[in-house]
Design a protein around this motif. Structure first.
Motif, PDB file in Angstrom:
ATOM      1  N   ASP A  67     -14.708 -25.679   6.471  1.00 59.63           N
ATOM      2  CA  ASP A  67     -14.775 -26.494   5.261  1.00 59.63           C
ATOM      3  C   ASP A  67     -13.454 -26.552   4.498  1.00 59.63           C
ATOM      4  O   ASP A  67     -13.341 -27.277   3.512  1.00 59.63           O
ATOM      5  N   SER A  68     -12.452 -25.769   4.922  1.00 57.31           N
ATOM      6  CA  SER A  68     -11.139 -25.847   4.270  1.00 57.31           C
ATOM      7  C   SER A  68     -10.186 -26.776   5.025  1.00 57.31           C
ATOM      8  O   SER A  68      -9.062 -26.996   4.576  1.00 57.31           O
ATOM      9  N   MET A  69     -10.639 -27.311   6.160  1.00 53.25           N
ATOM     10  CA  MET A  69      -9.797 -28.188   6.964  1.00 53.25           C
ATOM     11  C   MET A  69      -9.698 -29.581   6.330  1.00 53.25           C
ATOM     12  O   MET A  69     -10.692 -30.133   5.850  1.00 53.25           O
ATOM     13  N   ALA A  70      -8.492 -30.144   6.357  1.00 55.56           N
ATOM     14  CA  ALA A  70      -8.264 -31.483   5.814  1.00 55.56           C
ATOM     15  C   ALA A  70      -8.702 -32.536   6.826  1.00 55.56           C
ATOM     16  O   ALA A  70      -9.117 -32.232   7.948  1.00 55.56           O
ATOM     17  N   LYS A  71      -8.613 -33.795   6.434  1.00 54.77           N
ATOM     18  CA  LYS A  71      -8.941 -34.886   7.342  1.00 54.77           C
ATOM     19  C   LYS A  71      -7.937 -34.913   8.496  1.00 54.77           C
ATOM     20  O   LYS A  71      -6.769 -34.576   8.329  1.00 54.77           O
ATOM     21  N   LEU A  72      -8.413 -35.343   9.655  1.00 55.14           N
ATOM     22  CA  LEU A  72      -7.560 -35.382  10.842  1.00 55.14           C
ATOM     23  C   LEU A  72      -6.711 -36.642  10.811  1.00 55.14           C
ATOM     24  O   LEU A  72      -7.070 -37.700  11.346  1.00 55.14           O
ATOM     25  N   GLU A  73      -5.576 -36.529  10.167  1.00 61.94           N
ATOM     26  CA  GLU A  73      -4.588 -37.600  10.105  1.00 61.94           C
ATOM     27  C   GLU A  73      -3.214 -36.981  10.338  1.00 61.94           C
ATOM     28  O   GLU A  73      -3.089 -35.753  10.385  1.00 61.94           O
ATOM     29  N   PRO A  74      -2.171 -37.788  10.549  1.00 60.92           N
ATOM     30  CA  PRO A  74      -0.869 -37.227  10.964  1.00 60.92           C
ATOM     31  C   PRO A  74      -0.375 -36.054  10.127  1.00 60.92           C
ATOM     32  O   PRO A  74       0.202 -35.104  10.658  1.00 60.92           O
ATOM     33  N   THR A  75      -0.604 -36.078   8.809  1.00 62.38           N
ATOM     34  CA  THR A  75      -0.105 -34.989   7.968  1.00 62.38           C
ATOM     35  C   THR A  75      -0.899 -33.696   8.146  1.00 62.38           C
ATOM     36  O   THR A  75      -0.504 -32.660   7.610  1.00 62.38           O
ATOM     37  N   PHE A  76      -2.005 -33.749   8.890  1.00 63.88           N
ATOM     38  CA  PHE A  76      -2.812 -32.549   9.125  1.00 63.88           C
ATOM     39  C   PHE A  76      -1.966 -31.426   9.714  1.00 63.88           C
ATOM     40  O   PHE A  76      -2.130 -30.255   9.368  1.00 63.88           O
ATOM     41  N   SER A  77      -1.042 -31.765  10.601  1.00 61.25           N
ATOM     42  CA  SER A  77      -0.248 -30.754  11.306  1.00 61.25           C
ATOM     43  C   SER A  77       0.768 -30.056  10.416  1.00 61.25           C
ATOM     44  O   SER A  77       1.307 -29.018  10.800  1.00 61.25           O
ATOM     45  N   ILE A  78       1.044 -30.612   9.250  1.00 65.56           N
ATOM     46  CA  ILE A  78       2.028 -29.979   8.366  1.00 65.56           C
ATOM     47  C   ILE A  78       1.357 -29.384   7.125  1.00 65.56           C
ATOM     48  O   ILE A  78       1.987 -29.210   6.088  1.00 65.56           O
ATOM     49  N   GLY A  79       0.061 -29.064   7.257  1.00 66.91           N
ATOM     50  CA  GLY A  79      -0.553 -28.190   6.265  1.00 66.91           C
ATOM     51  C   GLY A  79      -1.219 -28.823   5.082  1.00 66.91           C
ATOM     52  O   GLY A  79      -1.100 -28.301   3.967  1.00 66.91           O
ATOM     53  N   THR A  80      -1.967 -29.918   5.276  1.00 73.76           N
ATOM     54  CA  THR A  80      -2.747 -30.457   4.162  1.00 73.76           C
ATOM     55  C   THR A  80      -4.058 -29.706   3.963  1.00 73.76           C
ATOM     56  O   THR A  80      -4.740 -29.912   2.964  1.00 73.76           O
ATOM     57  N   SER A  81      -4.421 -28.838   4.910  1.00 75.22           N
ATOM     58  CA  SER A  81      -5.629 -28.025   4.760  1.00 75.22           C
ATOM     59  C   SER A  81      -5.416 -26.963   3.682  1.00 75.22           C
ATOM     60  O   SER A  81      -4.275 -26.599   3.359  1.00 75.22           O
ATOM     61  N   THR A  82      -6.532 -26.458   3.138  1.00 76.23           N
ATOM     62  CA  THR A  82      -6.433 -25.565   1.975  1.00 76.23           C
ATOM     63  C   THR A  82      -7.194 -24.254   2.185  1.00 76.23           C
ATOM     64  O   THR A  82      -8.190 -23.984   1.508  1.00 76.23           O
ATOM     65  N   PRO A  83      -6.761 -23.407   3.096  1.00 74.96           N
ATOM     66  CA  PRO A  83      -7.426 -22.109   3.287  1.00 74.96           C
ATOM     67  C   PRO A  83      -7.090 -21.149   2.154  1.00 74.96           C
ATOM     68  O   PRO A  83      -6.092 -21.316   1.444  1.00 74.96           O
ATOM     69  N   SER A  84      -7.917 -20.136   1.990  1.00 77.31           N
ATOM     70  CA  SER A  84      -7.661 -19.125   0.964  1.00 77.31           C
ATOM     71  C   SER A  84      -6.639 -18.115   1.465  1.00 77.31           C
ATOM     72  O   SER A  84      -6.330 -18.043   2.659  1.00 77.31           O
ATOM     73  N   ALA A  85      -6.125 -17.302   0.540  1.00 74.54           N
ATOM     74  CA  ALA A  85      -5.176 -16.254   0.915  1.00 74.54           C
ATOM     75  C   ALA A  85      -5.835 -15.244   1.850  1.00 74.54           C
ATOM     76  O   ALA A  85      -5.212 -14.759   2.799  1.00 74.54           O
ATOM     77  N   VAL A  86      -7.106 -14.921   1.607  1.00 71.41           N
ATOM     78  CA  VAL A  86      -7.815 -13.992   2.484  1.00 71.41           C
ATOM     79  C   VAL A  86      -7.890 -14.549   3.893  1.00 71.41           C
ATOM     80  O   VAL A  86      -7.625 -13.843   4.883  1.00 71.41           O
ATOM     81  N   ARG A  87      -8.214 -15.824   4.016  1.00 71.00           N
ATOM     82  CA  ARG A  87      -8.395 -16.426   5.334  1.00 71.00           C
ATOM     83  C   ARG A  87      -7.073 -16.581   6.091  1.00 71.00           C
ATOM     84  O   ARG A  87      -7.022 -16.415   7.312  1.00 71.00           O
TER      85      ARG A  87
END
Length: 691
Positions: free
Chosen positions: A515-535
């Motif tokens: 559920d922290s993964m961003a949409k699968l678009e070109p910028t996905f590979s450069i970190g648009t996802s938002t994981p927590s510090a723990v994860r």
């Protein structure tokens, strides 16, 4: 002329027979046969009468006499109806007997309620949580529209029912047998009985006892008294028992001052504060808003509110942020929060925890928690000055430290103070990972290259300290150099060729939440996802564990009233990527670490890996994740303001030489590691063989 009278003469018997053409002996035979048939019929009749008399003497005619085949084994309607009446009578008698014997017990004594005690990893006491936050009020002090909201949401037939929902109890019993949840179906009377007289145990025995007590309470107590008791004993979340405590916890006012809109929200959280307290998460807010609106509409449907009155309430009544007790000041509140989230993921609810009696042994190490807090405060004091530099205002730091060998969370930094800053920065999503996400793209590319080729299960002959160029169809790419230089373009291209789905699969397998993964678009590979510090700290352990990942955990043992709670065994490691891919990515990350923090004090050959955001990132966050075989620690820095929904820009944070703040997380990581875990040099055969 006289006529002669002729008198017919009676012929002898034999002659009569001759006239009919039948010999006399044949007639005699027929007569004899007829007599035999008559005797046989009479015999059968007598046998039937005897059988009937014998059958009448049987208590149950089953299998049935006088029937053959399947009819012999089919019970008669008399037998069926008789058995039904017998069972119904027996059950009725049993029900009456049990109902007569059931006595309404004394209410629970809240003064006897036990606290829940949390312990550090070394067994020393960390904090005790469990004072009862409850203040009873009379029903007359609760506005009628609040009462109507609760009834509309929980039990619309409250004033007409007998106090129980048989279908709800049956459904709950079936769910218990299946091992599923037992939510829903209970009337307000049943919930009041459970809150006041019974335990929260989800068992068939407790449900049966609840049924009889609810019937008796409904027959002997006025509905107004039951509703008053229910409102005073219900759990609303935020450590609040009862409508009065809930009114203060959510709106800072007594229950008598609530308006219909606020009352509808409090009725909504009765369904489960973990899912409907809008302050806990965006998903919670959406669910709470939907249920709040439904409850207002439901009041119109049930006739307790007019459509004109309903039309006045279109704006969601935002509650105030929750306040933690002073005993959870500093980092303690964040630690309790993480431990409780882990317990809830294992089936222990917030209401269970509020019931008290738990002994929770955590994985948190006090010296490391203090060292991490000291490192954050030290860098903030040295590099940030909000009084002179406006860009340094509203800066937040979240950090987490995990033991790679088993996934234990040993330290977190959730914010400045848990009773002042309520969001746990270490365990919240919403901060883009930026370049710290790129190692998973690199690993996905390596996994793609290695598909179909021979690989080692636990090692490789390739030198992990040398850059690894990507083979066809990516031969021109060198992600090793791109990772060190924080170059975005190769990662965008490689993500497209490998497939963003593959990249996401590797990231999730390593420990990032879906559920922290961003949409699968070109910028996905450069970190648009938002994981927590723990994860992120947990996922980076994959690069020091030969490609194996372990779910992070924060509780090692739990007891309730001296009895161990099951279902809290340590997570088992799983294969997230090949050991070869993990070693190659780890080698690149080690070079990033050296360029970011330099050698640690007295450790010129420090075996560290790191992922960091750099000057090429244009996102509103700064990260540094350093992993060694002893500890994997992530540090995030970002800016947020309560009245602004999106993150504030990091431009200018820490001054012009801080690279928009990205130079500060490595300093925190370095200060922490120097204090708690000075790493040792690797043996000569390389990092892949280190345990």
């Amino acid at each position: 002329m006289s006529e002669e009278v002729r008198i017919p003469m009676r012929l002898p018997r034999k002659r009569r027979a001759d006239r009919t053409g039948c010999p006399d002996d044949i007639g005699s035979q027929e007569q004899a046969e007829g007599s035999k048939r008559t005797r046989r019929r009479a015999g059968r009749a007598r046998s039937h009468r005897r059988a009937s008399r014998k059958a009448r003497r049987r208590l149950v005619d089953f299998p049935r006499r006088g029937r053959r085949g399947w009819r012999r084994w089919t019970p008669s309607w008399k037998l069926t109806s008789g058995l039904f009446l017998l069972c119904a009578g027996a059950l009725t008698g049993l029900f009456v007997a049990v109902y007569t014997q059931v006595e309404i017990p004394d209410p629970h004594d809240s003064a006897r309620r036990q606290a829940t005690v949390y312990y550090w990893a070394d067994g020393s006491r960390m904090v005790s949580v469990g004072d009862v936050n409850r203040q009873d009020v009379k029903l007359s002090e609760v506005p009628e529209f609040v009462q109507h909201a609760v009834i509309a949401a929980e039990n619309a037939d409250f004033y007409r029912d007998a106090g129980v929902s048989v279908t709800g109890i049956g459904r709950a019993a079936v769910n218990i047998v299946k091992g599923e949840e037992t939510q829903g179906g209970s009337t307000i009377t049943q919930q009041y009985v459970k809150n006041t007289y019974l335990s929260q145990d989800q068992t068939v025995q407790r449900k049966i006892k609840e049924l009889f007590l609810s019937l008796k309470v409904s027959n002997q107590r006025p509905k107004a008294e039951i509703l008053e008791g229910y409102l005073n004993t219900s759990w609303f979340g935020r450590d609040a028992y009862g409508i009065q405590a809930a009114s203060y916890a959510y709106y800072g006012i007594p229950a008598k001052d609530l308006n219909p809109s606020q009352g509808a929200l409090l009725a909504a959280v009765l369904k489960g504060a973990e899912s409907f307290d809008p302050s806990l998460s965006p998903e919670n807010h959406e669910r709470a808003e939907d249920r709040w609106s439904w409850i207002l509409d439901r009041q119109v449907d049930t006739g307790s509110m007019s459509a004109e009155e309903r039309a006045k309430y279109t704006e969601f009544p935002e509650p105030k942020l929750p306040v933690k007790p002073t005993s959870q000041a500093g980092q303690i509140g964040y630690l309790v929060d993480i431990a409780n989230k882990y317990l809830k993921s294992r089936g222990i609810t917030g209401k269970d925890l509020a019931g008290g009696g738990y002994t929770v042994h955590t994985t948190f190490e006090k010296d490391k928690v203090l060292a991490l807090t000291k490192a954050v405060e030290q860098v903030r004091a040295e590099r940030l000055d909000p009084t002179k530099r406006p860009d340094d205002e509203h800066v937040q730091v979240g950090a987490a430290s995990i033991r790679p060998k088993d996934g234990a969370i040993v330290a977190v930094h959730g914010g400045t103070d848990a009773i002042e800053h309520f969001t746990n920065n270490a365990d919240t999503s919403g901060v883009p990972a930026a370049s710290a996400f790129k190692p998973f793209v690199y690993a996905a590319a390596l996994e793609k290259d290695l598909e179909g080729s021979e690989r080692s299960a636990e090692g490789t002959d390739r030198d992990p300290l040398k850059p690894a160029p990507i083979s066809a169809p990516m031969a021109s790419m060198n992600l090793h150099s791109a990772l060190v230089a924080s170059d975005h373009t190769p990662f965008v291209e490689i993500g497209r060729k490998v497939g963003l789905t593959k990249v996401r699969e590797v990231a999730v397998a390593s420990g990032l939440r879906e559920d922290s993964m961003a949409k699968l678009e070109p910028t996905f590979s450069i970190g648009t996802s938002t994981p927590s510090a723990v994860r992120l700290a947990s996922a980076y352990t994959t690069f020091v564990n030969q490609g194996r990942a372990t779910e992070p955990y924060s509780v090692s043992k739990v007891e309730r009233n001296g009895v161990a709670v099951d279902g809290l065994g340590r997570p088992k490691p799983r294969r997230a990527m090949s050991s070869e891919a993990a070693s190659i990515v780890g080698a690149a990350l080690r070079q990033v670490s050296g360029s970011a923090v330099g050698p640690l004090k007295d450790q010129p050959t420090a075996p560290s890996w790191a992922g960091k955001t750099g000057p090429n990132d244009r996102m509103n966050s700064a990260w540094f994740i350093g992993a060694t075989p002893d500890l994997s620690t992530s540090v995030a820095m970002f800016r947020t303001k309560p009245d602004v929904p999106q993150l504030l820009p990091m431009q200018g944070v820490g001054g012009p030489d801080s690279e928009r703040g990205s130079a500060l997380p490595p300093l925190i990581w370095k200060a922490y590691n120097e204090a708690v875990a000075p790493p040792k040099p690797y043996p000569a055969d390389g990092p892949r063989n280190r345990p």
